[in-house]
Design a protein around this motif. Structure first.
Motif, PDB file in Angstrom:
ATOM      1  N   THR A 296     -12.084  -6.825   0.113  1.00 24.71           N
ATOM      2  CA  THR A 296     -13.386  -7.320  -0.335  1.00 24.71           C
ATOM      3  C   THR A 296     -13.368  -7.660  -1.824  1.00 24.71           C
ATOM      4  O   THR A 296     -13.516  -8.806  -2.201  1.00 24.71           O
ATOM      5  CB  THR A 296     -14.502  -6.305  -0.012  1.00 24.71           C
ATOM      6  N   SER A 297     -13.144  -6.684  -2.673  1.00 28.33           N
ATOM      7  CA  SER A 297     -13.223  -6.908  -4.123  1.00 28.33           C
ATOM      8  C   SER A 297     -12.083  -7.773  -4.648  1.00 28.33           C
ATOM      9  O   SER A 297     -12.293  -8.617  -5.518  1.00 28.33           O
ATOM     10  CB  SER A 297     -13.237  -5.580  -4.866  1.00 28.33           C
ATOM     11  N   LEU A 298     -10.869  -7.539  -4.152  1.00 23.83           N
ATOM     12  CA  LEU A 298      -9.719  -8.317  -4.629  1.00 23.83           C
ATOM     13  C   LEU A 298      -9.487  -9.580  -3.802  1.00 23.83           C
ATOM     14  O   LEU A 298      -8.660 -10.406  -4.167  1.00 23.83           O
ATOM     15  CB  LEU A 298      -8.448  -7.461  -4.622  1.00 23.83           C
ATOM     16  N   GLU A 299     -10.185  -9.691  -2.687  1.00 25.57           N
ATOM     17  CA  GLU A 299     -10.062 -10.842  -1.792  1.00 25.57           C
ATOM     18  C   GLU A 299      -8.613 -11.093  -1.353  1.00 25.57           C
ATOM     19  O   GLU A 299      -8.150 -12.232  -1.242  1.00 25.57           O
ATOM     20  CB  GLU A 299     -10.667 -12.100  -2.421  1.00 25.57           C
ATOM     21  N   LEU A 300      -7.897 -10.005  -1.103  1.00 23.44           N
ATOM     22  CA  LEU A 300      -6.539 -10.129  -0.595  1.00 23.44           C
ATOM     23  C   LEU A 300      -6.575 -10.627   0.842  1.00 23.44           C
ATOM     24  O   LEU A 300      -7.558 -10.426   1.566  1.00 23.44           O
ATOM     25  CB  LEU A 300      -5.811  -8.784  -0.669  1.00 23.44           C
ATOM     26  N   HIS A 301      -5.502 -11.250   1.258  1.00 24.15           N
ATOM     27  CA  HIS A 301      -5.377 -11.714   2.637  1.00 24.15           C
ATOM     28  C   HIS A 301      -4.481 -10.786   3.462  1.00 24.15           C
ATOM     29  O   HIS A 301      -4.656 -10.675   4.671  1.00 24.15           O
ATOM     30  CB  HIS A 301      -4.794 -13.135   2.671  1.00 24.15           C
ATOM     31  N   ARG A 302      -3.532 -10.102   2.784  1.00 29.13           N
ATOM     32  CA  ARG A 302      -2.561  -9.278   3.498  1.00 29.13           C
ATOM     33  C   ARG A 302      -2.290  -7.984   2.731  1.00 29.13           C
ATOM     34  O   ARG A 302      -2.122  -8.001   1.509  1.00 29.13           O
ATOM     35  CB  ARG A 302      -1.249 -10.050   3.666  1.00 29.13           C
ATOM     36  N   LEU A 303      -2.212  -6.901   3.473  1.00 34.23           N
ATOM     37  CA  LEU A 303      -1.730  -5.628   2.949  1.00 34.23           C
ATOM     38  C   LEU A 303      -0.545  -5.211   3.799  1.00 34.23           C
ATOM     39  O   LEU A 303      -0.526  -5.443   5.013  1.00 34.23           O
ATOM     40  CB  LEU A 303      -2.818  -4.550   3.012  1.00 34.23           C
ATOM     41  N   GLU A 304       0.444  -4.600   3.145  1.00 37.72           N
ATOM     42  CA  GLU A 304       1.616  -4.151   3.885  1.00 37.72           C
ATOM     43  C   GLU A 304       2.048  -2.781   3.383  1.00 37.72           C
ATOM     44  O   GLU A 304       1.723  -2.382   2.265  1.00 37.72           O
ATOM     45  CB  GLU A 304       2.751  -5.162   3.775  1.00 37.72           C
TER      46      GLU A 304
ATOM     47  N   GLY B  84       1.800  -4.263   8.637  1.00 35.98           N
ATOM     48  CA  GLY B  84       0.979  -5.243   7.945  1.00 35.98           C
ATOM     49  C   GLY B  84      -0.408  -5.307   8.545  1.00 35.98           C
ATOM     50  O   GLY B  84      -0.616  -5.025   9.727  1.00 35.98           O
ATOM     51  N   LEU B  85      -1.369  -5.676   7.700  1.00 33.32           N
ATOM     52  CA  LEU B  85      -2.747  -5.875   8.131  1.00 33.32           C
ATOM     53  C   LEU B  85      -3.275  -7.111   7.429  1.00 33.32           C
ATOM     54  O   LEU B  85      -3.171  -7.227   6.199  1.00 33.32           O
ATOM     55  CB  LEU B  85      -3.610  -4.655   7.775  1.00 33.32           C
ATOM     56  N   LEU B  86      -3.820  -8.033   8.209  1.00 27.38           N
ATOM     57  CA  LEU B  86      -4.396  -9.258   7.678  1.00 27.38           C
ATOM     58  C   LEU B  86      -5.914  -9.104   7.593  1.00 27.38           C
ATOM     59  O   LEU B  86      -6.528  -8.446   8.443  1.00 27.38           O
ATOM     60  CB  LEU B  86      -4.044 -10.445   8.563  1.00 27.38           C
ATOM     61  N   ARG B  87      -6.488  -9.740   6.601  1.00 29.18           N
ATOM     62  CA  ARG B  87      -7.933  -9.621   6.408  1.00 29.18           C
ATOM     63  C   ARG B  87      -8.719 -10.000   7.669  1.00 29.18           C
ATOM     64  O   ARG B  87      -9.658  -9.287   8.033  1.00 29.18           O
ATOM     65  CB  ARG B  87      -8.374 -10.456   5.212  1.00 29.18           C
TER      66      ARG B  87
ATOM     67  N   LEU C 224       0.840  -1.192   0.000  1.00 30.46           N
ATOM     68  CA  LEU C 224       0.000   0.000   0.000  1.00 30.46           C
ATOM     69  C   LEU C 224       0.878   1.247   0.000  1.00 30.46           C
ATOM     70  O   LEU C 224       1.882   1.297   0.720  1.00 30.46           O
ATOM     71  CB  LEU C 224      -0.875  -0.039   1.260  1.00 30.46           C
ATOM     72  N   GLY C 225       0.505   2.228  -0.796  1.00 28.68           N
ATOM     73  CA  GLY C 225       1.205   3.510  -0.803  1.00 28.68           C
ATOM     74  C   GLY C 225       0.215   4.638  -1.013  1.00 28.68           C
ATOM     75  O   GLY C 225      -0.864   4.432  -1.575  1.00 28.68           O
ATOM     76  N   TYR C 226       0.587   5.835  -0.583  1.00 27.56           N
ATOM     77  CA  TYR C 226      -0.327   6.967  -0.721  1.00 27.56           C
ATOM     78  C   TYR C 226       0.447   8.270  -0.591  1.00 27.56           C
ATOM     79  O   TYR C 226       1.517   8.325   0.017  1.00 27.56           O
ATOM     80  CB  TYR C 226      -1.455   6.911   0.313  1.00 27.56           C
ATOM     81  N   ALA C 227      -0.108   9.306  -1.204  1.00 31.73           N
ATOM     82  CA  ALA C 227       0.468  10.654  -1.135  1.00 31.73           C
ATOM     83  C   ALA C 227      -0.676  11.651  -1.172  1.00 31.73           C
ATOM     84  O   ALA C 227      -1.698  11.418  -1.832  1.00 31.73           O
ATOM     85  CB  ALA C 227       1.413  10.894  -2.314  1.00 31.73           C
TER      86      ALA C 227
ATOM     87  N   LEU D 103      -6.050   2.490  11.038  1.00 29.43           N
ATOM     88  CA  LEU D 103      -6.751   1.507  10.213  1.00 29.43           C
ATOM     89  C   LEU D 103      -6.489   0.068  10.660  1.00 29.43           C
ATOM     90  O   LEU D 103      -6.986  -0.868  10.041  1.00 29.43           O
ATOM     91  CB  LEU D 103      -6.366   1.688   8.745  1.00 29.43           C
ATOM     92  N   GLY D 104      -5.718  -0.096  11.727  1.00 26.61           N
ATOM     93  CA  GLY D 104      -5.503  -1.419  12.288  1.00 26.61           C
ATOM     94  C   GLY D 104      -4.210  -2.101  11.881  1.00 26.61           C
ATOM     95  O   GLY D 104      -3.960  -3.250  12.271  1.00 26.61           O
ATOM     96  N   PHE D 105      -3.375  -1.432  11.094  1.00 26.55           N
ATOM     97  CA  PHE D 105      -2.091  -2.030  10.703  1.00 26.55           C
ATOM     98  C   PHE D 105      -1.221  -2.212  11.946  1.00 26.55           C
ATOM     99  O   PHE D 105      -1.217  -1.375  12.844  1.00 26.55           O
ATOM    100  CB  PHE D 105      -1.365  -1.137   9.690  1.00 26.55           C
ATOM    101  N   GLN D 106      -0.476  -3.309  11.949  1.00 25.83           N
ATOM    102  CA  GLN D 106       0.419  -3.622  13.055  1.00 25.83           C
ATOM    103  C   GLN D 106       1.868  -3.418  12.619  1.00 25.83           C
ATOM    104  O   GLN D 106       2.245  -3.798  11.508  1.00 25.83           O
ATOM    105  CB  GLN D 106       0.244  -5.087  13.483  1.00 25.83           C
ATOM    106  N   ARG D 107       2.649  -2.858  13.518  1.00 29.29           N
ATOM    107  CA  ARG D 107       4.087  -2.714  13.255  1.00 29.29           C
ATOM    108  C   ARG D 107       4.727  -4.095  13.314  1.00 29.29           C
ATOM    109  O   ARG D 107       4.563  -4.821  14.293  1.00 29.29           O
ATOM    110  CB  ARG D 107       4.708  -1.781  14.285  1.00 29.29           C
ATOM    111  N   GLU D 108       5.433  -4.455  12.249  1.00 32.51           N
ATOM    112  CA  GLU D 108       6.009  -5.790  12.153  1.00 32.51           C
ATOM    113  C   GLU D 108       7.533  -5.809  12.117  1.00 32.51           C
ATOM    114  O   GLU D 108       8.133  -6.856  12.324  1.00 32.51           O
ATOM    115  CB  GLU D 108       5.475  -6.506  10.904  1.00 32.51           C
TER     116      GLU D 108
END
Length: 188
Positions: free
Chosen positions: A127-135, A177-180, A100-103, A152-157
């Motif tokens: 939901t739409s892409l049915e991903l399991h993990r975002l980082e 990282g954030l898991l579904r 994930l990236g943003y500006a 948003l619930g991301f955890q420092r890994e």
């Protein structure tokens, strides 16, 4: 992953429209990425010429066609002018993950637009892409970006020492990282 689509779907939030970018958005992309405050913790230096934004848009379209990157421009609903971008990169259908990236344009900092846009893309990814993990990786000094992820619930890994060299400076990165199963859809 959107196998037959020729453009990204438009995503809506209460205040924003996340949409496919066209040549008409090149000036707004240039404005966004020519701000040194925006690119301070980015992986490239601030743009100095419009041609760089033109190349960026071309690369966004090329990588979408390959399904390796989904990059939305986001605009306030009231004027539909791009004020930021939000990206799912390194898309892996096999492993069901993406980075994930943003500006966000400096003129719009402090209004919650970044969190709103990122939250909607996270929802789309799960939901739409049915991903399991975002980082995401972020410079630990970028406290606003860290707050967006943590809200948003991301955890420092992990902590990656001296990961980037940017404008003559060595920068660290923190991996989030954030898991579904951990994601809360109400966070959007």
């Amino acid at each position: 992953m959107l196998a037959s689509a020729s453009t990204l779907p438009t995503l809506e939030t209460p205040r924003l429209r996340l949409r496919w970018m066209t040549e008409a958005d090149i000036p707004a992309l240039f404005e966004l990425f020519s701000q040194s405050e925006v690119t301070r913790y980015w992986s490239w230096s601030a743009y100095t010429e419009l041609a760089q934004a033109e190349r960026l848009l071309g690369n966004i379209h090329k990588h979408f066609a390959e399904r390796s990157l989904f990059q939305w421009g986001f605009a306030r609903r009231e004027d539909d002018r791009i004020i930021g971008t939000c990206t799912l990169a390194e898309l892996s259908g096999e492993h069901r993950r993406a980075s994930l990236g943003y500006a966000l344009n400096r003129a719009h900092w402090g209004h919650g637009y970044g969190r709103e846009a990122v939250g909607r893309v996270v929802e789309f990814g799960f939901t739409s892409l049915e991903l399991h993990r975002l980082e995401a990786d972020v410079d630990p000094r970028n406290t606003s970006s860290v707050k967006v992820l943590e809200d948003l619930g991301f955890q420092r890994e992990g902590y990656q020492r001296q990961r980037y060299s940017h404008n003559g400076e060595i920068q660290d990165a923190v991996l989030y990282g954030l898991l579904r199963p951990e994601w809360r859809s109400g966070c959007v």
